[in-house]
Design a protein around this motif. Structure first.
Motif, PDB file in Angstrom:
ATOM      1  N   ALA A   5      38.508  22.575  40.061  1.00  0.00           N
ATOM      2  CA  ALA A   5      38.420  23.835  40.809  1.00  0.00           C
ATOM      3  C   ALA A   5      39.093  24.935  40.002  1.00  0.00           C
ATOM      4  O   ALA A   5      40.046  24.685  39.267  1.00  0.00           O
ATOM      5  CB  ALA A   5      39.097  23.694  42.162  1.00  0.00           C
ATOM      6  N   ASN A   7      40.292  29.221  40.318  1.00  0.00           N
ATOM      7  CA  ASN A   7      40.528  30.352  41.207  1.00  0.00           C
ATOM      8  C   ASN A   7      40.062  31.629  40.500  1.00  0.00           C
ATOM      9  O   ASN A   7      40.850  32.346  39.899  1.00  0.00           O
ATOM     10  CB  ASN A   7      42.008  30.427  41.564  1.00  0.00           C
ATOM     11  CG  ASN A   7      42.283  31.385  42.693  1.00  0.00           C
ATOM     12  OD1 ASN A   7      41.408  32.102  43.140  1.00  0.00           O
ATOM     13  ND2 ASN A   7      43.518  31.386  43.151  1.00  0.00           N
ATOM     14  N   SER A  38      35.818  18.098  45.964  1.00  0.00           N
ATOM     15  CA  SER A  38      35.961  18.801  47.242  1.00  0.00           C
ATOM     16  C   SER A  38      37.298  19.524  47.353  1.00  0.00           C
ATOM     17  O   SER A  38      38.028  19.360  48.317  1.00  0.00           O
ATOM     18  CB  SER A  38      35.825  17.814  48.395  1.00  0.00           C
ATOM     19  OG  SER A  38      34.603  17.159  48.339  1.00  0.00           O
ATOM     20  N   ASN A  40      39.411  23.425  46.778  1.00  0.00           N
ATOM     21  CA  ASN A  40      39.208  24.865  46.687  1.00  0.00           C
ATOM     22  C   ASN A  40      40.564  25.558  46.572  1.00  0.00           C
ATOM     23  O   ASN A  40      41.446  25.324  47.384  1.00  0.00           O
ATOM     24  CB  ASN A  40      38.458  25.351  47.928  1.00  0.00           C
ATOM     25  CG  ASN A  40      37.998  26.770  47.814  1.00  0.00           C
ATOM     26  OD1 ASN A  40      38.281  27.448  46.839  1.00  0.00           O
ATOM     27  ND2 ASN A  40      37.277  27.222  48.816  1.00  0.00           N
ATOM     28  N   LYS A  42      40.849  28.999  46.445  1.00  0.00           N
ATOM     29  CA  LYS A  42      40.730  30.385  46.890  1.00  0.00           C
ATOM     30  C   LYS A  42      41.777  30.688  47.967  1.00  0.00           C
ATOM     31  O   LYS A  42      41.996  29.892  48.875  1.00  0.00           O
ATOM     32  CB  LYS A  42      39.326  30.614  47.447  1.00  0.00           C
ATOM     33  CG  LYS A  42      38.994  32.045  47.705  1.00  0.00           C
ATOM     34  CD  LYS A  42      37.554  32.172  48.145  1.00  0.00           C
ATOM     35  CE  LYS A  42      37.216  33.618  48.402  1.00  0.00           C
ATOM     36  NZ  LYS A  42      35.860  33.753  48.901  1.00  0.00           N
ATOM     37  N   HIS A  59      42.783  24.064  49.855  1.00  0.00           N
ATOM     38  CA  HIS A  59      41.938  23.235  50.710  1.00  0.00           C
ATOM     39  C   HIS A  59      41.414  22.030  49.942  1.00  0.00           C
ATOM     40  O   HIS A  59      40.804  22.176  48.892  1.00  0.00           O
ATOM     41  CB  HIS A  59      40.766  24.051  51.239  1.00  0.00           C
ATOM     42  CG  HIS A  59      39.880  23.280  52.151  1.00  0.00           C
ATOM     43  ND1 HIS A  59      38.761  22.626  51.717  1.00  0.00           N
ATOM     44  CD2 HIS A  59      39.962  23.036  53.484  1.00  0.00           C
ATOM     45  CE1 HIS A  59      38.179  22.026  52.734  1.00  0.00           C
ATOM     46  NE2 HIS A  59      38.888  22.250  53.821  1.00  0.00           N
ATOM     47  N   ARG A  74      44.685  21.593  54.781  1.00  0.00           N
ATOM     48  CA  ARG A  74      45.383  22.769  54.249  1.00  0.00           C
ATOM     49  C   ARG A  74      46.905  22.623  54.276  1.00  0.00           C
ATOM     50  O   ARG A  74      47.626  23.606  54.321  1.00  0.00           O
ATOM     51  CB  ARG A  74      44.986  24.014  55.042  1.00  0.00           C
ATOM     52  CG  ARG A  74      43.567  24.449  54.804  1.00  0.00           C
ATOM     53  CD  ARG A  74      43.441  25.937  55.002  1.00  0.00           C
ATOM     54  NE  ARG A  74      42.086  26.369  54.781  1.00  0.00           N
ATOM     55  CZ  ARG A  74      41.639  26.864  53.638  1.00  0.00           C
ATOM     56  NH1 ARG A  74      42.446  26.988  52.633  1.00  0.00           N
ATOM     57  NH2 ARG A  74      40.397  27.245  53.520  1.00  0.00           N
TER      58      ARG A  74
END
Length: 149
Positions: A5, A7, A38, A40, A42, A59, A74
């Motif tokens: 992932a 950002n 899976s 994230n 952000k 996440h 989270r």
């Protein structure tokens, strides 16, 4: 190095001053979910409290076959940094008003999950516009050079 992932919003909203590599403490089936892609970053950030660093609002989706072993998607996750690095970062945050933001989540050389944490300074609106203008100009130059040859 396999990037899981990234950002991208952090690169748009902030000036990246310094980057640090840290380990991340995961529980249960979270690593399986990350390997599946899976995760994230952000809107996530790093908080330092009681001499420990935690990534907040990152996440990681629950693992489908994990049933009762899944944890909150989270939750705060502890970062594995040296004490000197944590002290240096907390000093920079307090004195200079900087922010600590995770920029990349990836598997390192020994297939352990690593997170790149960056010390950042916020951009003003005119800085963001200027960056977009420079990207557009560079894109036009690259396009012209490609057509030339």
């Amino acid at each position: 190095m396999k990037i899981v992932a990234q950002n991208k919003k952090a690169y748009h909203d902030y000036f990246i001053l310094e980057s640090y590599e840290a380990g991340i403490e995961l529980k249960g089936t979270e690593i399986k979910s990350v390997r599946k892609g899976s995760a994230n970053l952000k809107d996530s950030y790093v908080r330092i409290k009681n001499g420990e660093a935690f990534v907040v609002n990152m996440h990681i989706a629950p693992y489908e076959q994990g049933n009762m072993f899944n944890v909150d998607s989270r939750r705060e996750r502890k970062l594995l940094l040296h004490k000197k690095e944590i002290n240096k970062l907390s000093k920079a945050i307090m004195e200079q008003g900087l922010t600590l933001v995770p920029t990349k989540l990836y598997f390192g050389n020994s297939s352990k999950l690593k997170i790149e944490v960056s010390l950042v300074k916020g951009k003003k609106l005119y800085d963001k516009r200027n960056d977009l203008k420079e990207k557009a100009m560079q894109r036009d130059i690259d396009k012209a050079m490609k057509n030339r040859y």
